[in-house]
Scaffold this motif. Sequence first.
Motif, short mmCIF file in Angstrom:
data_model
loop_
_atom_site.label_atom_id
_atom_site.label_comp_id
_atom_site.label_asym_id
_atom_site.label_seq_id
_atom_site.Cartn_x
_atom_site.Cartn_y
_atom_site.Cartn_z
N PHE A 1 36.70 63.76 -95.38
CA PHE A 1 37.22 65.09 -95.72
C PHE A 1 37.21 65.24 -97.25
CE2 PHE A 1 40.13 65.55 -91.69
CZ PHE A 1 39.00 65.48 -90.90
N GLY A 2 36.09 65.68 -97.75
CA GLY A 2 35.84 65.62 -99.20
C GLY A 2 36.78 66.43 -100.08
N ALA A 3 37.45 67.44 -99.53
CA ALA A 3 38.28 68.29 -100.39
C ALA A 3 39.74 67.82 -100.44
CB ALA A 3 38.23 69.72 -99.89
N LEU A 4 40.03 66.75 -99.70
CA LEU A 4 41.43 66.33 -99.56
C LEU A 4 42.05 65.95 -100.91
CD1 LEU A 4 42.95 66.18 -96.93
CD2 LEU A 4 42.57 63.73 -96.87
N LYS A 5 43.23 66.53 -101.16
CA LYS A 5 43.94 66.22 -102.40
C LYS A 5 45.18 65.40 -102.15
CE LYS A 5 42.93 70.33 -105.17
NZ LYS A 5 43.53 71.66 -105.39
N GLN A 6 45.83 65.68 -101.01
CA GLN A 6 47.07 64.97 -100.72
C GLN A 6 47.02 64.42 -99.30
OE1 GLN A 6 50.55 67.32 -101.53
NE2 GLN A 6 49.81 67.94 -103.56
N LEU A 7 47.27 63.13 -99.19
CA LEU A 7 47.25 62.49 -97.88
C LEU A 7 48.52 61.67 -97.71
CD1 LEU A 7 45.74 61.67 -95.27
CD2 LEU A 7 44.75 59.77 -96.55
N ASP A 8 49.27 61.97 -96.67
CA ASP A 8 50.48 61.19 -96.38
C ASP A 8 50.40 60.63 -94.97
OD1 ASP A 8 52.98 60.12 -96.05
OD2 ASP A 8 54.08 61.87 -96.84
N LEU A 9 50.30 59.30 -94.89
CA LEU A 9 50.34 58.63 -93.59
C LEU A 9 51.54 57.70 -93.55
CD1 LEU A 9 46.57 57.59 -93.20
CD2 LEU A 9 47.66 59.59 -92.25
N GLY A 10 52.41 57.85 -94.53
CA GLY A 10 53.54 56.93 -94.69
C GLY A 10 54.48 56.93 -93.50
N ASP A 11 55.22 55.81 -93.36
CA ASP A 11 56.27 55.75 -92.36
C ASP A 11 55.78 56.04 -90.95
OD1 ASP A 11 58.80 55.41 -91.39
OD2 ASP A 11 59.55 57.37 -92.03
N ASN A 12 54.70 55.35 -90.55
CA ASN A 12 54.21 55.40 -89.18
C ASN A 12 54.05 53.97 -88.70
OD1 ASN A 12 53.51 58.21 -88.07
ND2 ASN A 12 52.77 58.34 -90.19
N MET A 13 53.21 53.76 -87.68
CA MET A 13 53.04 52.40 -87.18
C MET A 13 51.57 52.00 -87.16
SD MET A 13 56.12 52.50 -84.36
CE MET A 13 55.17 53.21 -83.12
N PHE A 14 50.85 52.42 -88.17
CA PHE A 14 49.43 52.06 -88.24
C PHE A 14 49.29 50.56 -88.49
CE2 PHE A 14 49.21 56.58 -89.62
CZ PHE A 14 48.35 57.05 -88.64
N VAL A 15 48.33 49.95 -87.82
CA VAL A 15 48.04 48.53 -88.01
C VAL A 15 46.54 48.39 -88.23
CG1 VAL A 15 48.16 46.22 -87.04
CG2 VAL A 15 49.83 47.94 -86.35
N SER A 16 46.11 48.17 -89.45
CA SER A 16 44.68 47.93 -89.69
C SER A 16 44.50 47.68 -91.18
CB SER A 16 43.84 49.14 -89.30
OG SER A 16 44.07 50.22 -90.19
N THR A 17 43.26 47.51 -91.56
CA THR A 17 42.97 47.49 -92.99
C THR A 17 42.79 48.94 -93.44
OG1 THR A 17 40.65 47.27 -92.47
CG2 THR A 17 41.83 45.24 -92.93
N ILE A 18 42.69 49.12 -94.74
CA ILE A 18 42.50 50.47 -95.28
C ILE A 18 41.05 50.60 -95.73
CG2 ILE A 18 43.19 52.03 -97.15
CD1 ILE A 18 45.93 50.51 -97.06
#
Length: 693
Positions: A231-248
């Motif tokens: 998503f090339g136009a993305l300026k702000q991304l918040d995935l905080g405070d969830n239960m994701f398990v993986s590498t970034i």
Amino acid sequence: MALLNPFSLYISISFFFFFSFSFSNAKDSSFSSPTTSSDVQLLLLKIKPLLQSNSDNLVLSSWNTSTPLCQWRGLKWVFTNASILSCTDLSSPQWTNLSLHNDPSLNLLSLQLPSANLSGSLPREIGEFPMLQSLYLNINSLKGTIPLELGYSTSLSDIDLSYNLFIGVLPPSIWNLCESDRLLSLKLHGNSLTGSVSEPALPNSTCKDLQFLDLGSNKFSGDFPEFVTKFGALKQLDLGDNMFVSTIPQSLAELRLEKLNLSHNNFSGVLPFFGESKFGVDAFEGNNPGLCGQPLKSCGGNNSSLSSGAVAGIVISLMTGAVVLASLLIGYMQNKKRKGSGESEDELNDDDDLDEEIDEENGGSGSAVGGPGEGKLMIFSGGENLTLEDVLNATGQVMEKTCYGTAYKAKLADGSTIALRLLREDSCKDRNSCLPVIRQLGKIRHENLIPLRAFYQGKRGEKLLIYDYLPLRSLHDLLHEIKAGKPVLNWARRHKIALGIARGLAYLHTGLDFPITHANVRSKNVLVDDFFVARLTDFGLDKLMIPSVADEMVALAKTDGYKAPELKEMKKCNSRTDVYAFGILLLEILIGKKPGKNGRSGEFVDLPSMVKLAVLEETTMDVFDVELLKGIRSPMEDGLVQALKLAMGCCAPMASVRPSMEEVVRQLEENRPRNRSALYSPTETRSGSITPF
Ligand SMILES: *[C@@H]1O[C@H](CO)[C@@H](O)[C@H](O)[C@H]1NC(C)=O
Ligand SMILES: *[C@@H]1O[C@H](CO)[C@@H](O)[C@H](O)[C@H]1NC(C)=O
Ligand SMILES: *[C@@H]1O[C@H](CO)[C@@H](O)[C@H](O)[C@H]1NC(C)=O
Ligand SMILES: *[C@@H]1O[C@H](CO)[C@@H](O)[C@H](O)[C@H]1NC(C)=O
Ligand SMILES: *[C@@H]1O[C@H](CO)[C@@H](O)[C@H](O)[C@H]1NC(C)=O
Ligand SMILES: *[C@@H]1O[C@H](CO)[C@@H](O)[C@H](O)[C@H]1NC(C)=O
Ligand SMILES: *[C@@H]1O[C@H](CO)[C@@H](O)[C@H](O)[C@H]1NC(C)=O
């Protein structure tokens, strides 16, 4: 006399259309009066009762017919003609007008009720407002799931449902909103959404207007939703405070993010390198202790040496990027110098983008190909990795021969593939008139147009246009070739293809500083990917041709049936002749028959005449391709009839009455097939069936 007038012919056609369709749809009761389906009715009957759990919400009680529409809380309205209902002037008659809610030309533009003590659920009918752009229902107590139908909305661009009590998964249809390039902001912070984040139906979707994505403080699990890195136009991304398990994913660093929050999950591995102290520790804290890399602890130890190697690799590639840039500049300076010294072999129109040009002297490296002498490679955006040597050493395989050149599929030494078009010898005008056009073509970037990446001119005048190679089928083959494994081309898919083509052409005609005529619109020049995104090739080449070759192109357009009648007198293509060719192409899409001279029988298929005849004989429904009619209940409501009329309008014999491509885009957008969910997945069903995923 009247029959000769294209306008009256057009009108009589529309009349017959209506006539014949009202017959064939006699059983279809969906021709209801417009007032019953108005946005006001929908709001009162379906939205208001569901947003509240009992009927005493103070704010919602203002939505009633004894109150003037302007005084209904949290709403903005727009007329169908796009002018906004102004409710700010308390002294205007609109403020107290009690019959505005019966005006069928009023549409809901925005619904904004943050902190309004709403305690019901989000009705699925929320997807049915045709012009609804913003939906802010944050900070309420809305319960239940986010309805799948939200993704079917045609105009939504801003959604904020943060701080409610929503449960269930993020409906995959939500990414359909990316399709119309409108989704700007999606905020779902602070709910109880679960499961892994559903992926868009189009795997490489760029959701190109989305700037704000906030999924923070939910219960999402699974891997990092890697698709967002596209998503090339993305300026702000918040995935905080969830239960994701993986590498970034490392590709996250390629986005130009201004704000990022990945804290309080279970991410591990090596952080992408975002740049020196771009994001603080608080953006990453509270994850798996194994998560490392700036600004967290450095990734020491033996088991991560590979990863630090990867980081080094990134840095090195960044540095080589700088080297390339430097050499480009050097090339630019040298070019300038030579010019200054009077030795001006090339009379380029010197504008400021000359630095895109690389001058490659043949310093022995090209000797392997027999010394082509001084070749020139002009590089455009996205072609930076190409070198003269690459291009000259590429091994090609002929794809198509046309009157103006030969197209090759060519493999580069590094294994990648490009498409080359070698212009026919003598086909191209002299260098002076060619280069400015090429430079213009090289700047064109649009989702529905195949980009030109580079241009090569050899010492003997050979000219190569270098494009991306896409392993896709042409629309011509999709429509006319009988082959096993071909996708079903239902109306939703054909509509998407047609709209893509129209958008590409509209961009060429009006989206550029220098308008470009395609001049060769035909189904063979449309590539279609697995998700029915259409991409046009071979645009703007007529300007490169000497007149005799340009004439040959026009002659070919005639054989193929795409030639506008006025091209008899004047030879030059223009935007109106493009519109004509598009009209024929749209008829080809609707009827499924190949226009022009038929190879086998030699008979000439005249699609517009076919339609006129069918209309006069009242057999209009019979002209449509059978495959296209599958699942269509009302050709009127699905935009089929409108598309046929539009195509006929484009093919009007008189150029001046044809619509512009912008108008074509607008009409196609307005008359979409209803069942667009087919774009998401063929098995997805409407409403009610939000089964556990
Ligand atoms: C209609 O709206 C007005 C103004 O908000 C309110 O005073 C009135 O009670 C409402 N009537 C009903 C029937 O809800
Ligand atoms: C649009 O329509 C409304 C009502 O039908 C009218 O008041 C307004 O003047 C129109 N605006 C334009 C720009 O035509
Ligand atoms: C009230 O609105 C209706 C519907 O839009 C319109 O026809 C009528 O002229 C308006 N009346 C006044 C006084 O503005
Ligand atoms: C919020 O709504 C509840 C009923 O759902 C009502 O009892 C309460 O008084 C409302 N609070 C406010 C501040 O309006
Ligand atoms: C999506 O991108 C990947 C990697 O860039 C590529 O391999 C794949 O073919 C692309 N898919 C489509 C449908 O474009
Ligand atoms: C990141 O999100 C967490 C949890 O939602 C919050 O406490 C923190 O303040 C956020 N940090 C930043 C930098 O936004
Ligand atoms: C985090 O993920 C690891 C596996 O990668 C797992 O062993 C661990 O229990 C998880 N921690 C939490 C708090 O879920």
